[in-house]
Design a protein around this motif. Structure first.
Motif, PDB file in Angstrom:
ATOM      1  N   VAL A  62      -2.333  14.164  -2.623  1.00 27.96           N
ATOM      2  CA  VAL A  62      -2.315  14.742  -1.211  1.00 27.96           C
ATOM      3  C   VAL A  62      -3.337  13.776  -0.240  1.00 27.96           C
ATOM      4  O   VAL A  62      -4.319  13.186  -0.788  1.00 27.96           O
ATOM      5  N   PRO A  63      -3.363  13.616   0.925  1.00 28.97           N
ATOM      6  CA  PRO A  63      -4.049  13.287   2.018  1.00 28.97           C
ATOM      7  C   PRO A  63      -5.676  13.631   1.838  1.00 28.97           C
ATOM      8  O   PRO A  63      -6.456  12.519   1.780  1.00 28.97           O
ATOM      9  N   PHE A  64      -5.834  14.569   1.489  1.00 34.54           N
ATOM     10  CA  PHE A  64      -6.947  15.102   1.280  1.00 34.54           C
ATOM     11  C   PHE A  64      -7.801  14.163   0.255  1.00 34.54           C
ATOM     12  O   PHE A  64      -9.142  13.897   0.406  1.00 34.54           O
ATOM     13  N   SER A  67      -6.199   9.697   1.007  1.00 37.38           N
ATOM     14  CA  SER A  67      -5.922   9.296   2.334  1.00 37.38           C
ATOM     15  C   SER A  67      -4.485   9.535   2.842  1.00 37.38           C
ATOM     16  O   SER A  67      -3.676   9.435   2.067  1.00 37.38           O
ATOM     17  N   GLU A  68      -4.711   9.492   4.215  1.00 40.25           N
ATOM     18  CA  GLU A  68      -3.437   9.715   4.878  1.00 40.25           C
ATOM     19  C   GLU A  68      -2.677   8.418   4.605  1.00 40.25           C
ATOM     20  O   GLU A  68      -1.519   8.558   4.648  1.00 40.25           O
ATOM     21  N   GLU A  69      -3.426   7.361   4.819  1.00 39.54           N
ATOM     22  CA  GLU A  69      -2.617   5.745   4.676  1.00 39.54           C
ATOM     23  C   GLU A  69      -1.801   6.023   3.277  1.00 39.54           C
ATOM     24  O   GLU A  69      -0.727   5.317   3.332  1.00 39.54           O
ATOM     25  N   ARG A  70      -2.763   5.982   2.409  1.00 46.98           N
ATOM     26  CA  ARG A  70      -2.062   5.797   1.065  1.00 46.98           C
ATOM     27  C   ARG A  70      -1.191   6.768   0.709  1.00 46.98           C
ATOM     28  O   ARG A  70      -0.163   6.409  -0.053  1.00 46.98           O
ATOM     29  N   GLY A  75       2.535   8.135  -1.743  1.00 43.86           N
ATOM     30  CA  GLY A  75       2.650   9.601  -1.979  1.00 43.86           C
ATOM     31  C   GLY A  75       3.727   9.842  -2.668  1.00 43.86           C
ATOM     32  O   GLY A  75       3.826  10.598  -4.049  1.00 43.86           O
ATOM     33  N   ALA A  76       4.823   9.615  -2.417  1.00 45.06           N
ATOM     34  CA  ALA A  76       6.233   9.835  -2.853  1.00 45.06           C
ATOM     35  C   ALA A  76       6.358   9.255  -4.632  1.00 45.06           C
ATOM     36  O   ALA A  76       6.717   9.592  -5.407  1.00 45.06           O
TER      37      ALA A  76
END
Length: 298
Positions: A62-64, A67-70, A75-76
């Motif tokens: 998760v972004p938490f 990170s949002e970028e990774r 993520g998928a």
């Protein structure tokens, strides 16, 4: 405990203990990124210990944590890898083993005040799509509030996979009836699980002492009478206050929660009506092996 379904234990702690790459903020996701063979080893260790269900290592995808970028970039892929590693371990077992698709609280564990459904929805959509080919059921876990559970139920409704809902409970000793970390009641959680068509209601990532009364409350609220299985997988932490953050660091582990000590709690949960039992943070393969031993000798 003859009829108890046995879950696995905690993944993050076991990865750290096994020597896998492990640090904040990535937590258990770091092994997926740098050394996925360690994730497979943990799955195999729990299967060897006697677990009937292993859980995908997707809690920290998760972004938490990454990170949002990774997450936007990987993520998928990482969630799909988590699903595939669990599926391969389960399919390679000498006996039937199920795979639970872990769907975490996206905005932070133990923090109902941080629940943001608009932020959580797109993250969970990615996880659900990536994990779906690999899992036997969804396990939305460490939920602090009913709203999180309602969102997950909507998102997985079209997948054709059963949903298990697992809530974390208040650890502070208030003397009151057991409650979710949001303050919502166990009775409300039972009602939601039934309305959402969940196939099990569980309590996880809280200290063992609060679990027994939650199981009793769930049964009193009609879970047993309406064929809603109840499950427990506690952690091995000291009580976590309302301002705590799960996975913010390696919290101390209670010395009394040896495999035998944890099994004593598990026997009480089973006697109260829990039919699904495993472990969360700090509960390892040795604890699961003791649960399997008790079931075999009951």
């Amino acid at each position: 405990m003859t009829q108890v379904l046995i879950l696995d234990g905690g993944t993050g702690r076991e990865l750290a203990r096994s020597g896998a790459p492990f640090r904040q903020p990535e937590w258990s996701a770091l092994a997926l990124i740098e050394a996925p063979e360690y994730v497979s080893r943990v799955h195999h260790a729990y299967i060897a210990a006697g677990a009937d269900v292993i859980t995908t290592n997707s809690y920290a995808v998760v972004p938490f944590h990454i990170s949002e970028e990774r997450f936007a970039r990987d993520g998928a892929r990482l969630a799909a890898l988590a699903g595939r590693l669990a599926r391969e371990a389960a399919d390679g077992a000498a006996r039937p083993v199920r795979v639970a698709g872990s769907l975490p609280p996206v905005c932070g564990s133990y923090r109902p005040d941080l629940v943001d459904l608009d932020r959580a929805r797109p993250v969970l959509e990615v996880l659900v799509e990536a994990l779906a080919p690999h899992v036997d059921h969804w396990q939305a876990e460490t939920l602090s509030a009913l709203a999180e559970a309602e969102l997950v139920a909507r998102l997985v409704a079209g997948t054709g996979k059963p949903l298990w809902l697992s809530f974390t409970l208040q650890d502070e000793d208030t003397g009151a009836a057991p409650a979710l970390r949001s303050g919502e009641s166990v009775e409300e959680a039972v009602d939601l699980a039934l309305r959402a068509g969940a196939q099990a209601l569980l309590f996880n990532c809280s200290q063992p002492e609060v679990m027994l009364s939650a199981v009793e409350q769930a049964r009193a609220a009609g879970a047993a009478g309406r064929a809603l299985p109840i499950g427990v997988y506690a952690n091995a932490f000291p009580p976590m206050n309302s301002d705590s953050e799960a996975n913010s660091g390696l919290d101390p582990i209670r010395e009394d929660l040896t495999p035998e000590g944890y099994a004593a709690f598990a026997r009480a949960w089973a006697q109260a009506g829990a039919s699904i039992i495993g472990g969360c943070c700090g509960i390892g393969p040795e604890h699961i092996a003791e649960l399997a031993r008790l079931r075999a000798t009951a």
